[in-house]
Design a protein around this motif. Structure first.
Motif, PDB file in Angstrom:
ATOM      1  N   ARG A   1       3.789  14.182   1.428  1.00  0.00           N
ATOM      2  CA  ARG A   1       3.158  12.895   1.487  1.00  0.00           C
ATOM      3  C   ARG A   1       4.308  12.027   0.992  1.00  0.00           C
ATOM      4  O   ARG A   1       4.672  11.011   1.685  1.00  0.00           O
TER       5      ARG A   1
ATOM      6  N   GLN B   1       0.846  -1.073  -0.005  1.00  0.00           N
ATOM      7  CA  GLN B   1       0.207   0.026  -0.007  1.00  0.00           C
ATOM      8  C   GLN B   1       0.868   1.375   0.023  1.00  0.00           C
ATOM      9  O   GLN B   1       0.646   2.147  -0.902  1.00  0.00           O
TER      10      GLN B   1
ATOM     11  N   TYR C   1      -2.866   5.416   7.513  1.00  0.00           N
ATOM     12  CA  TYR C   1      -2.621   4.109   7.493  1.00  0.00           C
ATOM     13  C   TYR C   1      -3.075   3.461   8.869  1.00  0.00           C
ATOM     14  O   TYR C   1      -2.960   2.117   8.812  1.00  0.00           O
TER      15      TYR C   1
ATOM     16  N   SER D   1       2.394   1.758  -3.477  1.00  0.00           N
ATOM     17  CA  SER D   1       1.392   2.350  -4.158  1.00  0.00           C
ATOM     18  C   SER D   1       1.374   3.804  -4.066  1.00  0.00           C
ATOM     19  O   SER D   1       1.076   4.551  -5.128  1.00  0.00           O
ATOM     20  N   ASP D   2       1.045   4.169  -2.700  1.00  0.00           N
ATOM     21  CA  ASP D   2       0.743   5.388  -2.679  1.00  0.00           C
ATOM     22  C   ASP D   2       2.038   6.390  -2.828  1.00  0.00           C
ATOM     23  O   ASP D   2       1.845   7.610  -3.168  1.00  0.00           O
TER      24      ASP D   2
ATOM     25  N   THR E   1       1.907   7.343  -6.328  1.00  0.00           N
ATOM     26  CA  THR E   1       0.818   8.309  -6.568  1.00  0.00           C
ATOM     27  C   THR E   1       1.374   9.686  -6.272  1.00  0.00           C
ATOM     28  O   THR E   1       1.237  10.732  -6.814  1.00  0.00           O
TER      29      THR E   1
ATOM     30  N   ILE F   1       5.755   9.085   3.670  1.00  0.00           N
ATOM     31  CA  ILE F   1       5.814   7.564   2.923  1.00  0.00           C
ATOM     32  C   ILE F   1       6.936   7.137   2.955  1.00  0.00           C
ATOM     33  O   ILE F   1       7.281   5.865   3.390  1.00  0.00           O
TER      34      ILE F   1
END
Length: 147
Positions: free
Chosen positions: A22, A6, A89, A9-10, A13, A26
Motif C-alpha cells: 500500500r 487523502q 480512490y 493521510s493514507d 496510516t 500510494i
C-alpha cells in the motif's frame, strides 16, 4: 479533503501499519499526481485527478495482462492487489448495463444511426463516464450499438 490530502493521510496510516505494498502504491500515485500538476502548471481539477488515477489503473491492467501471458503468477497477484488499492480512490465503477443506458441516451441526443457516427457518440459518452468506466468497455458497447 482533496485527493492529495487523502493520499498523504493514507500514506501515514500505511507507514504505521508497515503495509509495504500500500505504501508503494500510494507513493506512486502521489508522484503521478504531482508530476501531472507540475506539467499542467496549476492545481489539478477533480476530473484531471481522476484521469491520472485512471491511467494508473490502465497501466497496471496492461502489466497484469503481460504478467499473465508470461506465466508470472507472483507478479500478477501483486499487480491485482495494486489495482484494488488504486481503484479505492476512484469513484464506483459503472457496470455494462449503466454504460449501455448512457450510450442509448447519447445515440438519441446525437441522432447517431451507424458506424459513421461513432466519434459523435464517444464524444458525448466519455465525459459522462470519465473515471467511472473502462474506456475499452465503453468503446465495445458503442461499436455493438452502432453496428
Amino acid at each position: 479533503m482533496s485527493l492529495l490530502e487523502q493520499l498523504s493521510s493514507d500514506l501515514k496510516t500505511a507507514m504505521k501499519a508497515k503495509d509495504k505494498l500500500r505504501l508503494t502504491v500510494i507513493r506512486s500515485l502521489k508522484t503521478a499526481l504531482t508530476n501531472a500538476k507540475i506539467s499542467a502548471g496549476q492545481d489539478l481539477s477533480s476530473d484531471e485527478e481522476l484521469s491520472v488515477l485512471s491511467s494508473q489503473v490502465k497501466q497496471r491492467k496492461d502489466s497484469l495482462a503481460e504478467f499473465e501471458k508470461g506465466d508470472r503468477a507472483d507478479l500478477a497477484e501483486q499487480t491485482k492487489a495494486e489495482i484494488e488499492i488504486v481503484q479505492a480512490y476512484l469513484p464506483e465503477q459503472l457496470d455494462e448495463a449503466a454504460v449501455i443506458l448512457i450510450v442509448d441516451e447519447a445515440m438519441q441526443a446525437t441522432g447517431a444511426t451507424g458506424k459513421a457516427d461513432f466519434g459523435k457518440v464517444m464524444q458525448y459518452v466519455m465525459p459522462k463516464v470519465k473515471g467511472r468506466a473502462d474506456g475499452a468497455m465503453v468503446n465495445q458497447v458503442v461499436k455493438s450499438k452502432l453496428s
